[in-house]
Motif scaffolding. Structure first.
Motif, PDB file in Angstrom:
ATOM      1  N   ASN A 195       0.346  17.205  35.006  1.00  0.00           N
ATOM      2  CA  ASN A 195      -0.869  17.714  35.630  1.00  0.00           C
ATOM      3  C   ASN A 195      -0.712  19.189  35.993  1.00  0.00           C
ATOM      4  OD1 ASN A 195      -2.417  17.747  38.694  1.00  0.00           O
ATOM      5  ND2 ASN A 195      -3.603  17.182  36.869  1.00  0.00           N
ATOM      6  N   SER A 221      -0.555  19.919  42.403  1.00  0.00           N
ATOM      7  CA  SER A 221      -0.771  19.036  41.256  1.00  0.00           C
ATOM      8  C   SER A 221      -0.131  17.678  41.526  1.00  0.00           C
ATOM      9  CB  SER A 221      -0.162  19.655  39.995  1.00  0.00           C
ATOM     10  OG  SER A 221      -0.772  20.900  39.715  1.00  0.00           O
ATOM     11  N   ARG A 229      -6.594  31.886  44.521  1.00  0.00           N
ATOM     12  CA  ARG A 229      -7.276  30.643  44.158  1.00  0.00           C
ATOM     13  C   ARG A 229      -6.949  29.528  45.152  1.00  0.00           C
ATOM     14  NH1 ARG A 229     -11.054  31.135  42.097  1.00  0.00           N
ATOM     15  NH2 ARG A 229     -10.595  31.706  39.999  1.00  0.00           N
ATOM     16  N   ASP A 242      -7.018  30.223  31.950  1.00  0.00           N
ATOM     17  CA  ASP A 242      -8.329  30.468  31.343  1.00  0.00           C
ATOM     18  C   ASP A 242      -9.276  31.138  32.341  1.00  0.00           C
ATOM     19  OD1 ASP A 242      -7.431  29.351  28.985  1.00  0.00           O
ATOM     20  OD2 ASP A 242      -8.421  27.409  29.321  1.00  0.00           O
ATOM     21  N   GLU A 243      -9.267  30.656  33.587  1.00  0.00           N
ATOM     22  CA  GLU A 243     -10.099  31.274  34.628  1.00  0.00           C
ATOM     23  C   GLU A 243      -9.678  32.719  34.864  1.00  0.00           C
ATOM     24  OE1 GLU A 243     -10.287  29.106  38.329  1.00  0.00           O
ATOM     25  OE2 GLU A 243     -10.354  27.196  37.254  1.00  0.00           O
ATOM     26  N   SER A 246     -10.867  34.867  32.014  1.00  0.00           N
ATOM     27  CA  SER A 246     -12.327  35.012  31.961  1.00  0.00           C
ATOM     28  C   SER A 246     -12.808  35.958  33.067  1.00  0.00           C
ATOM     29  CB  SER A 246     -13.030  33.653  32.066  1.00  0.00           C
ATOM     30  OG  SER A 246     -12.888  33.120  33.351  1.00  0.00           O
ATOM     31  N   ASP A 271      -1.162  21.192  32.829  1.00  0.00           N
ATOM     32  CA  ASP A 271      -2.587  21.284  32.491  1.00  0.00           C
ATOM     33  C   ASP A 271      -3.319  22.229  33.453  1.00  0.00           C
ATOM     34  OD1 ASP A 271      -2.101  19.457  30.465  1.00  0.00           O
ATOM     35  OD2 ASP A 271      -2.831  17.746  31.635  1.00  0.00           O
ATOM     36  N   ASN A 272      -2.987  22.149  34.735  1.00  0.00           N
ATOM     37  CA  ASN A 272      -3.627  23.022  35.721  1.00  0.00           C
ATOM     38  C   ASN A 272      -3.283  24.488  35.475  1.00  0.00           C
ATOM     39  OD1 ASN A 272      -4.944  20.950  37.027  1.00  0.00           O
ATOM     40  ND2 ASN A 272      -3.333  20.675  38.552  1.00  0.00           N
ATOM     41  N   ARG A 310       0.683  26.032  24.175  1.00  0.00           N
ATOM     42  CA  ARG A 310      -0.433  25.157  24.537  1.00  0.00           C
ATOM     43  C   ARG A 310      -0.785  24.214  23.387  1.00  0.00           C
ATOM     44  NH1 ARG A 310      -5.985  27.772  26.722  1.00  0.00           N
ATOM     45  NH2 ARG A 310      -6.292  26.204  28.325  1.00  0.00           N
ATOM     46  N   TYR A 331      -2.916  25.925  32.586  1.00  0.00           N
ATOM     47  CA  TYR A 331      -3.796  26.419  31.528  1.00  0.00           C
ATOM     48  C   TYR A 331      -5.241  26.575  32.004  1.00  0.00           C
ATOM     49  CZ  TYR A 331      -0.188  26.603  28.028  1.00  0.00           C
ATOM     50  OH  TYR A 331       0.935  26.953  27.321  1.00  0.00           O
ATOM     51  N   LYS A 332      -5.693  25.706  32.897  1.00  0.00           N
ATOM     52  CA  LYS A 332      -7.028  25.870  33.472  1.00  0.00           C
ATOM     53  C   LYS A 332      -7.099  27.168  34.269  1.00  0.00           C
ATOM     54  CE  LYS A 332      -7.943  20.943  33.829  1.00  0.00           C
ATOM     55  NZ  LYS A 332      -8.006  19.799  34.742  1.00  0.00           N
ATOM     56  N   LEU A 333      -6.083  27.402  35.109  1.00  0.00           N
ATOM     57  CA  LEU A 333      -6.046  28.631  35.902  1.00  0.00           C
ATOM     58  C   LEU A 333      -5.907  29.861  35.018  1.00  0.00           C
ATOM     59  CD1 LEU A 333      -3.807  27.366  38.818  1.00  0.00           C
ATOM     60  CD2 LEU A 333      -6.177  28.155  39.026  1.00  0.00           C
TER      61      LEU A 333
END
Length: 100
Positions: free
Chosen positions: A82, A77, A60, A92-93, A96, A85-86, A12, A88-90
């Motif tokens: 994109n 995407s 999701r 992180d979710e 968390s 990037d998506n 990343r 890494y967003k997923l």
């Protein structure tokens, strides 16, 4: 923390060095090789968090399929960058929501 997760975080920070470009498909190929090597040299094979991440991505996107997480993220995407990037967003979710 999971070895694959740590490697993903290094990628990343500078995907160009590890992959040549921001590409989810190249990331998946890299991870497949990394996991295969780890499981070959280790007395205790490990499949890491990725099977649970697969389930998370399917939930999701509200889809049940045999397509892998790369295919799903790429489909939803607008470009390869994109999708990267998506991912890494997923990711992180996912972490968390699944922090132990």
């Amino acid at each position: 923390m999971d070895k694959v997760y740590n490697q993903i975080q290094q990628i990343r920070q500078n995907p160009i060095i590890h992959l040549g470009k921001r590409s989810l498909h190249l990331l998946k190929a890299y991870l497949d090789g990394y996991i295969e090597y780890h499981n070959e040299i280790s007395d205790k094979p490990d499949y890491f968090f990725l099977p649970k991440f697969q389930e998370f991505v399917q939930e999701r996107y509200n889809i049940s399929t045999t397509h892998n997480w790369v295919s799903l993220i790429s489909f939803y995407s607008s470009s390869e960058e994109n999708a990267f990037d998506n991912f890494y967003k997923l990711l992180d979710e996912f972490f968390s929501e699944n922090a132990d």
